[in-house]
Scaffold this motif. Structure first.
Motif, PDB file in Angstrom:
ATOM      1  N   LYS A   2       0.841  -1.197   0.000  1.00  0.00           N
ATOM      2  CA  LYS A   2       0.000   0.000   0.000  1.00  0.00           C
ATOM      3  C   LYS A   2       0.874   1.245   0.000  1.00  0.00           C
ATOM      4  O   LYS A   2       1.960   1.261   0.575  1.00  0.00           O
ATOM      5  CB  LYS A   2      -0.925   0.003   1.213  1.00  0.00           C
ATOM      6  CG  LYS A   2      -2.013  -1.056   1.108  1.00  0.00           C
ATOM      7  CD  LYS A   2      -3.086  -0.829   2.150  1.00  0.00           C
ATOM      8  CE  LYS A   2      -4.127  -1.907   2.066  1.00  0.00           C
ATOM      9  NZ  LYS A   2      -5.284  -1.537   1.321  1.00  0.00           N
ATOM     10  N   LYS A   3       0.378   2.281  -0.664  1.00  0.00           N
ATOM     11  CA  LYS A   3       1.109   3.539  -0.775  1.00  0.00           C
ATOM     12  C   LYS A   3       0.377   4.637  -0.007  1.00  0.00           C
ATOM     13  O   LYS A   3      -0.830   4.823  -0.173  1.00  0.00           O
ATOM     14  CB  LYS A   3       1.237   3.946  -2.240  1.00  0.00           C
ATOM     15  CG  LYS A   3       2.130   3.028  -3.057  1.00  0.00           C
ATOM     16  CD  LYS A   3       2.151   3.430  -4.528  1.00  0.00           C
ATOM     17  CE  LYS A   3       2.869   4.735  -4.734  1.00  0.00           C
ATOM     18  NZ  LYS A   3       3.030   5.061  -6.179  1.00  0.00           N
ATOM     19  N   ILE A   4       1.143   5.367   0.796  1.00  0.00           N
ATOM     20  CA  ILE A   4       0.603   6.469   1.598  1.00  0.00           C
ATOM     21  C   ILE A   4       1.296   7.753   1.165  1.00  0.00           C
ATOM     22  O   ILE A   4       2.514   7.805   1.009  1.00  0.00           O
ATOM     23  CB  ILE A   4       0.850   6.240   3.106  1.00  0.00           C
ATOM     24  CG1 ILE A   4       0.267   4.899   3.569  1.00  0.00           C
ATOM     25  CG2 ILE A   4       0.294   7.416   3.926  1.00  0.00           C
ATOM     26  CD1 ILE A   4      -1.230   4.768   3.400  1.00  0.00           C
ATOM     27  N   LEU A  24       5.100   3.685   9.305  1.00  0.00           N
ATOM     28  CA  LEU A  24       4.386   3.109   8.166  1.00  0.00           C
ATOM     29  C   LEU A  24       5.331   2.362   7.225  1.00  0.00           C
ATOM     30  O   LEU A  24       4.984   1.313   6.692  1.00  0.00           O
ATOM     31  CB  LEU A  24       3.586   4.186   7.432  1.00  0.00           C
ATOM     32  CG  LEU A  24       2.396   4.747   8.230  1.00  0.00           C
ATOM     33  CD1 LEU A  24       1.852   6.010   7.577  1.00  0.00           C
ATOM     34  CD2 LEU A  24       1.307   3.709   8.419  1.00  0.00           C
ATOM     35  N   PHE A  29       4.605  -0.247   4.212  1.00  0.00           N
ATOM     36  CA  PHE A  29       3.994   0.724   3.303  1.00  0.00           C
ATOM     37  C   PHE A  29       5.075   1.480   2.534  1.00  0.00           C
ATOM     38  O   PHE A  29       6.168   1.697   3.042  1.00  0.00           O
ATOM     39  CB  PHE A  29       3.178   1.767   4.082  1.00  0.00           C
ATOM     40  CG  PHE A  29       1.947   1.240   4.734  1.00  0.00           C
ATOM     41  CD1 PHE A  29       0.725   1.290   4.091  1.00  0.00           C
ATOM     42  CD2 PHE A  29       1.996   0.698   6.014  1.00  0.00           C
ATOM     43  CE1 PHE A  29      -0.429   0.816   4.700  1.00  0.00           C
ATOM     44  CE2 PHE A  29       0.861   0.216   6.631  1.00  0.00           C
ATOM     45  CZ  PHE A  29      -0.357   0.278   5.973  1.00  0.00           C
ATOM     46  N   VAL A  31       5.822   5.106   1.668  1.00  0.00           N
ATOM     47  CA  VAL A  31       5.384   6.414   2.144  1.00  0.00           C
ATOM     48  C   VAL A  31       6.123   7.477   1.340  1.00  0.00           C
ATOM     49  O   VAL A  31       7.355   7.543   1.366  1.00  0.00           O
ATOM     50  CB  VAL A  31       5.655   6.598   3.650  1.00  0.00           C
ATOM     51  CG1 VAL A  31       5.142   7.961   4.117  1.00  0.00           C
ATOM     52  CG2 VAL A  31       5.014   5.475   4.462  1.00  0.00           C
ATOM     53  N   TYR A  79      -2.369   6.360  -4.727  1.00  0.00           N
ATOM     54  CA  TYR A  79      -2.220   6.229  -3.273  1.00  0.00           C
ATOM     55  C   TYR A  79      -3.460   5.628  -2.619  1.00  0.00           C
ATOM     56  O   TYR A  79      -4.593   5.906  -3.022  1.00  0.00           O
ATOM     57  CB  TYR A  79      -1.881   7.588  -2.653  1.00  0.00           C
ATOM     58  CG  TYR A  79      -0.513   8.045  -3.093  1.00  0.00           C
ATOM     59  CD1 TYR A  79       0.621   7.633  -2.402  1.00  0.00           C
ATOM     60  CD2 TYR A  79      -0.349   8.827  -4.230  1.00  0.00           C
ATOM     61  CE1 TYR A  79       1.879   8.011  -2.820  1.00  0.00           C
ATOM     62  CE2 TYR A  79       0.905   9.207  -4.661  1.00  0.00           C
ATOM     63  CZ  TYR A  79       2.024   8.789  -3.946  1.00  0.00           C
ATOM     64  OH  TYR A  79       3.264   9.160  -4.378  1.00  0.00           O
ATOM     65  N   ASP A  80      -3.195   4.827  -1.596  1.00  0.00           N
ATOM     66  CA  ASP A  80      -4.262   4.179  -0.830  1.00  0.00           C
ATOM     67  C   ASP A  80      -4.728   5.033   0.335  1.00  0.00           C
ATOM     68  O   ASP A  80      -5.816   4.811   0.866  1.00  0.00           O
ATOM     69  CB  ASP A  80      -3.765   2.831  -0.289  1.00  0.00           C
ATOM     70  CG  ASP A  80      -3.359   1.907  -1.409  1.00  0.00           C
ATOM     71  OD1 ASP A  80      -4.246   1.469  -2.163  1.00  0.00           O
ATOM     72  OD2 ASP A  80      -2.147   1.645  -1.553  1.00  0.00           O
ATOM     73  N   GLY A  81      -3.920   5.978   0.767  1.00  0.00           N
ATOM     74  CA  GLY A  81      -4.273   6.809   1.899  1.00  0.00           C
ATOM     75  C   GLY A  81      -3.430   8.066   1.949  1.00  0.00           C
ATOM     76  O   GLY A  81      -2.398   8.185   1.266  1.00  0.00           O
ATOM     77  N   TYR A  83      -1.818  10.972   4.819  1.00  0.00           N
ATOM     78  CA  TYR A  83      -1.539  11.319   6.210  1.00  0.00           C
ATOM     79  C   TYR A  83      -1.081  12.767   6.238  1.00  0.00           C
ATOM     80  O   TYR A  83      -0.183  13.156   5.489  1.00  0.00           O
ATOM     81  CB  TYR A  83      -0.468  10.399   6.814  1.00  0.00           C
ATOM     82  CG  TYR A  83      -0.503  10.412   8.314  1.00  0.00           C
ATOM     83  CD1 TYR A  83      -1.309   9.525   9.007  1.00  0.00           C
ATOM     84  CD2 TYR A  83       0.240  11.330   9.033  1.00  0.00           C
ATOM     85  CE1 TYR A  83      -1.378   9.551  10.397  1.00  0.00           C
ATOM     86  CE2 TYR A  83       0.178  11.367  10.417  1.00  0.00           C
ATOM     87  CZ  TYR A  83      -0.624  10.480  11.089  1.00  0.00           C
ATOM     88  OH  TYR A  83      -0.699  10.514  12.462  1.00  0.00           O
ATOM     89  N   LEU A 185      -7.483   1.485   6.682  1.00  0.00           N
ATOM     90  CA  LEU A 185      -6.740   1.040   5.496  1.00  0.00           C
ATOM     91  C   LEU A 185      -6.976  -0.444   5.233  1.00  0.00           C
ATOM     92  O   LEU A 185      -6.576  -0.958   4.194  1.00  0.00           O
ATOM     93  CB  LEU A 185      -5.240   1.278   5.679  1.00  0.00           C
ATOM     94  CG  LEU A 185      -4.745   2.712   5.478  1.00  0.00           C
ATOM     95  CD1 LEU A 185      -3.345   2.874   6.060  1.00  0.00           C
ATOM     96  CD2 LEU A 185      -4.764   3.086   4.000  1.00  0.00           C
TER      97      LEU A 185
END
Length: 191
Positions: A2-4, A24, A29, A31, A79-81, A83, A185
Motif C-alpha cells: 500500500k502507498k501512503i 508506516l 507501506f 510512504v 495512493y491508498d491513503g 496522512y 486502510l
C-alpha cells in the motif's frame, strides 16, 4: 504494497512527521513525503512542540526532514491513503490550491485520511467537513465548527474515527491514531 502520501511543510511538528513516516515504512507501506515547491532530496525543517505547563505548547527547532517525492510528480490516484502531519505547516499549506485539491481528492474518493494536531486545518480548507466528526489541537476547534464539522473534545491520547477520516489532537495520541488509520486502510498487523 500500500502507498501512503504524507503532506508536510517547513515547521511541521517533528514527531507528527517522523513517526508516521518511519512507522508506516516499517510496516511495509511505501510512504511518499511531499511538500509544495520541493522535490525529492530537498529538506524541510521541523519543530518540536511540547506541553510544559504554559497556556499553549512551546516550540523548538527540530530536525531536518528529507522529502522523498517531488511534489509536481504526484499522481494521487496511485495512493491508498493520505496522512497530514501537524505543526505550523498546515496553516500555510492550506493556502496552496494544489494541496487543497489533493485533500479534496481523498475526501471525495472516500480514501483513508489521518490528520493530527493542526493537520485538520487542511480538511477545513476543502469545505467538505459538513456533518463530519473530528478532533484537532483545540485551537482549531472554531475553524472546524465554522466549516460545518463537529469538533469532538477528547483526551490527548484518543483518536476519533468518522468513516474514512481519523484525527487526533497531537502526537500524544500516536498509538490511537495509528491503530485507527491501519484499521480504515484494512490492514491488520501480526507480530
Amino acid at each position: 504494497m500500500k502507498k501512503i502520501l504524507l503532506l508536510a511543510g517547513d515547521f511541521t511538528e517533528d514527531y507528527e512527521t517522523m513517526v508516521p513516516f518511519q512507522l508506516l515504512q516499517t510496516l511495509g507501506f511505501q510512504v511518499d513525503a511531499i511538500c509544495p515547491d520541493k522535490k525529492a532530496g530537498d529538506m524541510i525543517c521541523t519543530a518540536i512542540h511540547d506541553f510544559e505547563g504554559e497556556q499553549t505548547y512551546s516550540e523548538k527547532r527540530g530536525h531536518n526532514f528529507m522529502i522523498n517525492k517531488s511534489f509536481d510528480e504526484v499522481n494521487v490516484e496511485e495512493y491508498d491513503g493520505l496522512y497530514i502531519s501537524g505543526g505550523r505547516s498546515p496553516e500555510y499549506l492550506r493556502l496552496d490550491k494544489r494541496v487543497v485539491d489533493i485533500v479534496c481528492y481523498f475526501l471525495n474518493e472516500n480514501k483513508p485520511i489521518g490528520a493530527v494536531c493542526h493537520g485538520p486545518q487542511l480538511l477545513v480548507a476543502t469545505g467538505l467537513l459538513k456533518g463530519r466528526k473530528l478532533t484537532a489541537y483545540p485551537s482549531v476547534a472554531p475553524e472546524i465548527t465554522a466549516a460545518g464539522g463537529e469538533f469532538v473534545d477528547v483526551e490527548g491520547d484518543v483518536a476519533i474515527t468518522d468513516g474514512n477520516l481519523v484525527t487526533s489532537q497531537s502526537w500524544a495520541a500516536h498509538i490511537s491514531i495509528f491503530k485507527a488509520f491501519l484499521s480504515i486502510l484494512g490492514v491488520k498487523v501480526k507480530l
